[in-house]
Write a protein that holds these residues in place. Structure first.
Motif, PDB file in Angstrom:
ATOM      1  N   VAL A 224       1.023  -0.869  -0.105  1.00 36.73           N
ATOM      2  CA  VAL A 224       0.200   0.028  -0.399  1.00 36.73           C
ATOM      3  C   VAL A 224       0.940   1.062   0.120  1.00 36.73           C
ATOM      4  O   VAL A 224       0.442   2.412  -0.882  1.00 36.73           O
ATOM      5  N   ALA A 225       2.319   1.044   0.306  1.00 38.20           N
ATOM      6  CA  ALA A 225       2.617   2.436   0.684  1.00 38.20           C
ATOM      7  C   ALA A 225       3.426   2.665  -0.258  1.00 38.20           C
ATOM      8  O   ALA A 225       3.506   3.933  -1.001  1.00 38.20           O
ATOM      9  N   VAL A 226       3.884   1.898  -0.873  1.00 37.73           N
ATOM     10  CA  VAL A 226       4.122   1.713  -2.449  1.00 37.73           C
ATOM     11  C   VAL A 226       3.660   2.361  -3.459  1.00 37.73           C
ATOM     12  O   VAL A 226       3.395   3.472  -4.314  1.00 37.73           O
ATOM     13  N   LEU A 227       2.034   2.150  -3.440  1.00 42.29           N
ATOM     14  CA  LEU A 227       1.773   2.536  -4.357  1.00 42.29           C
ATOM     15  C   LEU A 227       1.349   3.900  -4.096  1.00 42.29           C
ATOM     16  O   LEU A 227       0.887   4.389  -5.077  1.00 42.29           O
ATOM     17  N   LEU A 228       0.956   4.113  -2.641  1.00 42.86           N
ATOM     18  CA  LEU A 228       0.601   5.546  -2.308  1.00 42.86           C
ATOM     19  C   LEU A 228       1.142   6.579  -3.547  1.00 42.86           C
ATOM     20  O   LEU A 228       1.533   7.722  -3.652  1.00 42.86           O
ATOM     21  N   LEU A 229       3.117   6.113  -2.450  1.00 45.89           N
ATOM     22  CA  LEU A 229       4.008   6.656  -3.142  1.00 45.89           C
ATOM     23  C   LEU A 229       4.703   7.139  -4.173  1.00 45.89           C
ATOM     24  O   LEU A 229       4.176   7.826  -4.864  1.00 45.89           O
ATOM     25  N   TRP A 230       3.946   6.534  -4.991  1.00 52.36           N
ATOM     26  CA  TRP A 230       4.749   6.084  -6.567  1.00 52.36           C
ATOM     27  C   TRP A 230       2.964   6.777  -7.204  1.00 52.36           C
ATOM     28  O   TRP A 230       3.574   6.955  -8.934  1.00 52.36           O
TER      29      TRP A 230
ATOM     30  N   VAL B  73      25.852   3.774  -1.576  1.00 51.66           N
ATOM     31  CA  VAL B  73      24.540   4.449  -1.588  1.00 51.66           C
ATOM     32  C   VAL B  73      23.612   4.436  -1.872  1.00 51.66           C
ATOM     33  O   VAL B  73      22.838   4.761  -1.387  1.00 51.66           O
ATOM     34  N   PHE B  74      23.570   2.995  -2.272  1.00 49.32           N
ATOM     35  CA  PHE B  74      22.488   2.386  -2.722  1.00 49.32           C
ATOM     36  C   PHE B  74      21.233   1.647  -1.569  1.00 49.32           C
ATOM     37  O   PHE B  74      20.097   1.902  -1.402  1.00 49.32           O
ATOM     38  N   VAL B  75      22.645   1.718  -0.463  1.00 51.51           N
ATOM     39  CA  VAL B  75      22.469   0.721   1.307  1.00 51.51           C
ATOM     40  C   VAL B  75      21.799   2.166   2.218  1.00 51.51           C
ATOM     41  O   VAL B  75      21.196   1.446   3.070  1.00 51.51           O
ATOM     42  N   LEU B  76      22.757   2.951   0.915  1.00 51.58           N
ATOM     43  CA  LEU B  76      21.677   4.277   2.490  1.00 51.58           C
ATOM     44  C   LEU B  76      20.477   4.643   1.996  1.00 51.58           C
ATOM     45  O   LEU B  76      19.744   5.131   3.244  1.00 51.58           O
ATOM     46  N   ALA B  77      20.284   5.015   0.889  1.00 50.36           N
ATOM     47  CA  ALA B  77      19.256   6.123   0.323  1.00 50.36           C
ATOM     48  C   ALA B  77      17.857   4.442   0.975  1.00 50.36           C
ATOM     49  O   ALA B  77      17.273   4.601   0.829  1.00 50.36           O
ATOM     50  N   LEU B  78      18.839   2.657   0.366  1.00 55.13           N
ATOM     51  CA  LEU B  78      17.257   2.265   0.842  1.00 55.13           C
ATOM     52  C   LEU B  78      17.437   2.314   2.665  1.00 55.13           C
ATOM     53  O   LEU B  78      15.994   1.826   3.270  1.00 55.13           O
ATOM     54  N   ALA B  79      18.259   2.340   3.473  1.00 59.47           N
ATOM     55  CA  ALA B  79      17.896   2.288   4.768  1.00 59.47           C
ATOM     56  C   ALA B  79      16.949   3.463   4.996  1.00 59.47           C
ATOM     57  O   ALA B  79      16.451   3.331   5.785  1.00 59.47           O
ATOM     58  N   VAL B  80      17.084   5.075   4.634  1.00 57.58           N
ATOM     59  CA  VAL B  80      16.037   6.069   4.493  1.00 57.58           C
ATOM     60  C   VAL B  80      14.991   5.391   4.157  1.00 57.58           C
ATOM     61  O   VAL B  80      13.941   6.135   4.878  1.00 57.58           O
ATOM     62  N   CYS B  81      14.536   5.074   3.323  1.00 53.99           N
ATOM     63  CA  CYS B  81      13.281   4.287   2.865  1.00 53.99           C
ATOM     64  C   CYS B  81      12.371   2.876   4.313  1.00 53.99           C
ATOM     65  O   CYS B  81      11.624   3.553   3.804  1.00 53.99           O
ATOM     66  N   TRP B  82      13.849   2.274   4.415  1.00 52.42           N
ATOM     67  CA  TRP B  82      13.273   1.402   5.167  1.00 52.42           C
ATOM     68  C   TRP B  82      12.557   2.457   6.432  1.00 52.42           C
ATOM     69  O   TRP B  82      12.100   1.655   7.566  1.00 52.42           O
ATOM     70  N   ALA B  83      13.903   3.498   7.183  1.00 54.77           N
ATOM     71  CA  ALA B  83      12.622   4.031   8.483  1.00 54.77           C
ATOM     72  C   ALA B  83      11.975   4.409   8.347  1.00 54.77           C
ATOM     73  O   ALA B  83      10.978   4.783   9.051  1.00 54.77           O
ATOM     74  N   ALA B  84      11.629   4.846   7.003  1.00 56.07           N
ATOM     75  CA  ALA B  84      10.690   5.583   7.136  1.00 56.07           C
ATOM     76  C   ALA B  84       8.880   4.560   6.420  1.00 56.07           C
ATOM     77  O   ALA B  84       8.136   4.813   7.032  1.00 56.07           O
TER      78      ALA B  84
ATOM     79  N   ARG C 194       9.142   0.854   7.284  1.00 58.69           N
ATOM     80  CA  ARG C 194       8.848  -0.694   7.709  1.00 58.69           C
ATOM     81  C   ARG C 194       7.782  -0.468   8.639  1.00 58.69           C
ATOM     82  O   ARG C 194       7.363  -1.707   8.730  1.00 58.69           O
ATOM     83  N   SER C 195       7.107   1.044   9.498  1.00 57.16           N
ATOM     84  CA  SER C 195       5.872   0.651  10.073  1.00 57.16           C
ATOM     85  C   SER C 195       5.069  -0.495   9.386  1.00 57.16           C
ATOM     86  O   SER C 195       3.940  -0.914   9.979  1.00 57.16           O
ATOM     87  N   TRP C 196       4.823  -0.320   8.189  1.00 59.10           N
ATOM     88  CA  TRP C 196       4.034  -0.732   7.108  1.00 59.10           C
ATOM     89  C   TRP C 196       3.922  -2.837   7.262  1.00 59.10           C
ATOM     90  O   TRP C 196       2.752  -3.173   7.131  1.00 59.10           O
ATOM     91  N   GLU C 197       5.008  -2.930   7.089  1.00 56.77           N
ATOM     92  CA  GLU C 197       5.394  -3.983   7.567  1.00 56.77           C
ATOM     93  C   GLU C 197       5.220  -4.390   8.809  1.00 56.77           C
ATOM     94  O   GLU C 197       4.830  -5.504   9.186  1.00 56.77           O
ATOM     95  N   ARG C 198       5.770  -3.552  10.167  1.00 52.61           N
ATOM     96  CA  ARG C 198       5.957  -4.136  11.208  1.00 52.61           C
ATOM     97  C   ARG C 198       4.250  -4.016  12.096  1.00 52.61           C
ATOM     98  O   ARG C 198       4.234  -4.013  13.486  1.00 52.61           O
ATOM     99  N   GLY C 199       3.547  -3.960  11.146  1.00 49.65           N
ATOM    100  CA  GLY C 199       1.918  -3.606  12.277  1.00 49.65           C
ATOM    101  C   GLY C 199       1.458  -2.038  12.025  1.00 49.65           C
ATOM    102  O   GLY C 199       0.185  -2.614  12.171  1.00 49.65           O
ATOM    103  N   GLY C 200       1.757  -1.360  11.662  1.00 50.53           N
ATOM    104  CA  GLY C 200       1.579   0.067  10.770  1.00 50.53           C
ATOM    105  C   GLY C 200       1.833   0.705  12.638  1.00 50.53           C
ATOM    106  O   GLY C 200       1.826   0.744  13.283  1.00 50.53           O
TER     107      GLY C 200
END
Length: 395
Positions: free
Chosen positions: A118-124, A352-363, A365-371
């Motif tokens: 859901v988060a992916v679809l909303l953002l994109w 750099v890709f890892v750092l960018a993915l870490a930012v996405c993860w921080a933003a 992750r709550s969608w996967e871990r309960g919201g």
């Protein structure tokens, strides 16, 4: 540094202590390896080439076909389906034993699978609207959206197989393998329509999924089973590439006449059999390695965020590419992947890709871990109890 090491080790030991004793950590290690393999593979073979105001996808495998072995190392979807089939059939059997209805069991699995989508679809959706309204080239927008949403095909197939788990729990892997064989024979040998190949989208990934079910039934416990799959799968794949005209690359290559992955071919499936055999042979070693708290904590963290990592890794690549354009066409990021210089530069961009993915993860992750930023219910990887709940949540 020693203080940081002590903090990391202490947190890892708390995660280790919070893990149920009955959990097969090798299964989680295989899942984590499969997810990270796909991510790293995409980052290595996907290029977004800047041509004026347009971005288009390219691959170093187009220009450097001798790099095909890279795809052998990082095309790990078969292992994910192997683990998925094992976990689903085992979980379904357990739910039946506890009197949990199929509908409730399936709902729980699909919610965990699709909620992060859901988060992916909303953002994109928002990003697409902004790009089109700002006058971005339609071809560029189409390239970006297609790349961002490309992981969803995998989820749809995985969800369909999960829903059919009660019917597939006793299926022998040779049946879907026979379907793939006959579909390819019709397509490539008898000139059948190309659309027939899409039958392999289900049948091809059903092979490792059914192997996972066989694992649950105890039919793959002997090491001989792993060796048979590894050797026969390797020999069959080599023969298909050498004498039957199948591509050597196990991922799609832009402009190629045939893709081993889109839809899956017999070569991709036999290659997956070899991977599954290797995974089965590594189980004991992985169980031993996962007794180390730091190694297990890393695997547990990946598993807790597996869907977030999988769904956002392409967005991380594109965000880095778009930001880099502010500095002009950068090697390994916006240039044509036609030489070893590009490969060396791309390796430099990986952190750099890892750092960018870490930012996405921080933003996200709550969608996967309960919201809502707070986890609900129990973790599938660690046992959360009062003395360690805070520590486990913040690893």
């Amino acid at each position: 540094m020693s203080r940081l090491t002590a903090v990391v080790r202490g947190a890892a030991e708390r995660v280790d202590a919070a893990t149920p004793d009955h959990r097969d950590r090798a299964v989680d290690a295989l899942r984590a390896g499969a997810v990270l393999g796909v991510v790293l593979g995409h980052w290595l073979v996907t290029a977004l080439v800047a041509d004026g105001r347009t971005l288009h996808t390219a691959s170093p495998l187009q220009h450097l076909p001798w790099l095909a072995p890279v795809s052998w190392a990082f095309q790990t979807l078969a292992v994910f389906f192997l683990v998925g089939g094992h976990v689903a059939t085992r979980g379904y059997a357990s739910s039946r034993a506890r009197g949990i209805p199929y509908r409730r069991w399936l709902h729980g699995r699909l919610v965990r699978l699709f909620k992060p989508v859901v988060a992916v679809l909303l953002l994109w959706t928002a990003v697409t609207a902004v790009l089109l309204l700002s006058g971005a080239e339609y071809a560029t927008v189409r390239t970006l959206v297609k790349l961002a949403l490309s992981p969803l095909w995998f989820l749809l197939v995985f969800a369909a197989l999960t829903a059919a788990t009660p019917l597939l729990a006793r299926l022998h892997p040779l049946w879907p393998l026979a379907v793939v064989l006959h579909v390819d024979l019709l397509r490539f040998g008898l000139g059948a329509p190309a659309w027939l190949g899409w039958l392999n989208l289900a049948a091809g990934w059903l092979v490792p999924y059914a192997l996972g079910a066989a694992w649950t039934r105890g039919e793959l416990e002997r090491r001989r089973s792993g060796w048979i799959l590894l050797l026969s799968g390797t020999a069959a794949t080599a023969a298909l590439v050498a004498w039957a005209g199948y591509p050597a690359s196990m991922v799609g290559v832009p402009g190629a006449g045939v893709s081993n992955l889109n839809p899956p071919t017999l070569a991709a499936v036999t290659f997956g059999l070899a991977q599954c055999g290797l995974a089965l042979l590594l189980r004991d070693r992985l169980r031993g390695a996962m007794r180390r708290p730091v190694a297990w904590a890393a695997v547990a963290l990946v598993n807790l965020s597996a869907m977030t990592i999988f769904l956002w890794h392409q967005s991380a690549l594109m965000a880095t590419t778009a930001t880099g354009l502010l500095a002009g066409r950068l090697p390994g990021l916006h240039t044509v992947p036609d030489g070893l210089g590009w490969v060396a530069a791309r390796l430099v961009w990986l952190p750099v890709f890892v750092l960018a993915l870490a930012v996405c993860w921080a933003a996200f992750r709550s969608w996967e871990r309960g919201g809502g930023g707070r986890r609900r219910g129990r973790s599938r990887v660690v046992r959360v109890h009062r003395p360690t709940a805070k520590d486990v949540r913040h690893v």
